[in-house]
Design a protein around this motif. Structure first.
Motif, short mmCIF file in Angstrom:
data_model
loop_
_atom_site.label_atom_id
_atom_site.label_comp_id
_atom_site.label_asym_id
_atom_site.label_seq_id
_atom_site.Cartn_x
_atom_site.Cartn_y
_atom_site.Cartn_z
N ASP A 8 0.87 -1.16 0.00
CA ASP A 8 0.00 0.00 0.00
C ASP A 8 0.92 1.22 0.00
N THR A 51 -2.83 1.39 -4.49
CA THR A 51 -3.29 2.45 -3.60
C THR A 51 -4.67 2.99 -3.98
N LYS A 102 -9.99 -1.02 -2.74
CA LYS A 102 -9.84 -1.95 -1.62
C LYS A 102 -10.89 -1.62 -0.57
N GLY A 126 0.17 -3.64 4.21
CA GLY A 126 -0.72 -2.50 4.31
C GLY A 126 -0.85 -2.01 5.73
N ASP A 131 -6.77 -3.17 3.18
CA ASP A 131 -5.62 -3.75 2.48
C ASP A 131 -5.56 -5.25 2.73
#
Length: 178
Positions: A8, A51, A102, A126, A131
């Motif tokens: 992430d 991201t 996500k 993450g 995540d």
């Protein structure tokens, strides 16, 4: 392609902000994070970044500004003789119902398709529950760092079974290499 790791961005590589990272000036690496990516690359890892960037949908930054931020990341890594192999991002807001935001697995699936590999067992690092949930959805290995939102995520509980917890990207990367 070496072994794949998915990171992430906000809260893992750079400091996060409740007001969103909206400019190159607001993009500040977490101490040691860029060096950790360099160590992963030097150890033969393929490094991908996935991201959520709902600030685009919210009108807080343009896709051009986001590209400038990612170019800054790439430039700072290049100074360490390192790189990321790909960056994928979701520009949608939470209400849009896309497959890429996500905790949905779309961003990770894009990475799997790009590198033509299974994501089973691939480490995903993450700082938020979403995540980790996206990682589990594709059979990847969830790893939480307690930078960014990570401490709150850890303290709230409800982590997916088998989630490994590290203080930061440096420790997580070293956990993968040794």
């Amino acid at each position: 392609m070496g072994r794949l790791v998915i990171l992430d961005r906000d809260g893992v590589i750079n400091h996060d902000s409740v007001h969103y990272v909206k400019s190159v000036d607001e993009w500040v690496p977490i101490p040691g994070a860029l060096e950790a990516i360099a160590e992963l690359k030097q150890s033969g890892w393929t490094v991908a970044v996935a991201t959520n960037q709902s600030g685009v949908a919210r009108g807080l930054l343009s896709e051009d500004t986001l590209a400038e931020i990612h170019q800054t990341l790439r430039r700072q890594l290049a100074a360490l003789d390192a790189s990321v192999d790909c960056i994928v991002w979701c520009p949608h807001g939470p209400e849009e119902g896309c497959d890429c935001r996500k905790p949905r697995p779309g961003l990770y699936q894009q990475i799997g398709q790009r590198f033509q590999c299974s994501l089973t067992g691939v480490p995903v690092i993450g700082d938020s529950l979403r995540d980790l949930q996206a990682a589990v959805a594709v059979g990847a290995r969830p790893m939480l760092v307690t930078t960014g939102k990570g401490r709150d995520t850890y303290e709230t509980g409800g982590l997916p079974a088998g989630t490994e917890v590290f203080p930061d990207l440096v420790a997580a990367a070293r956990g993968l290499m040794f």
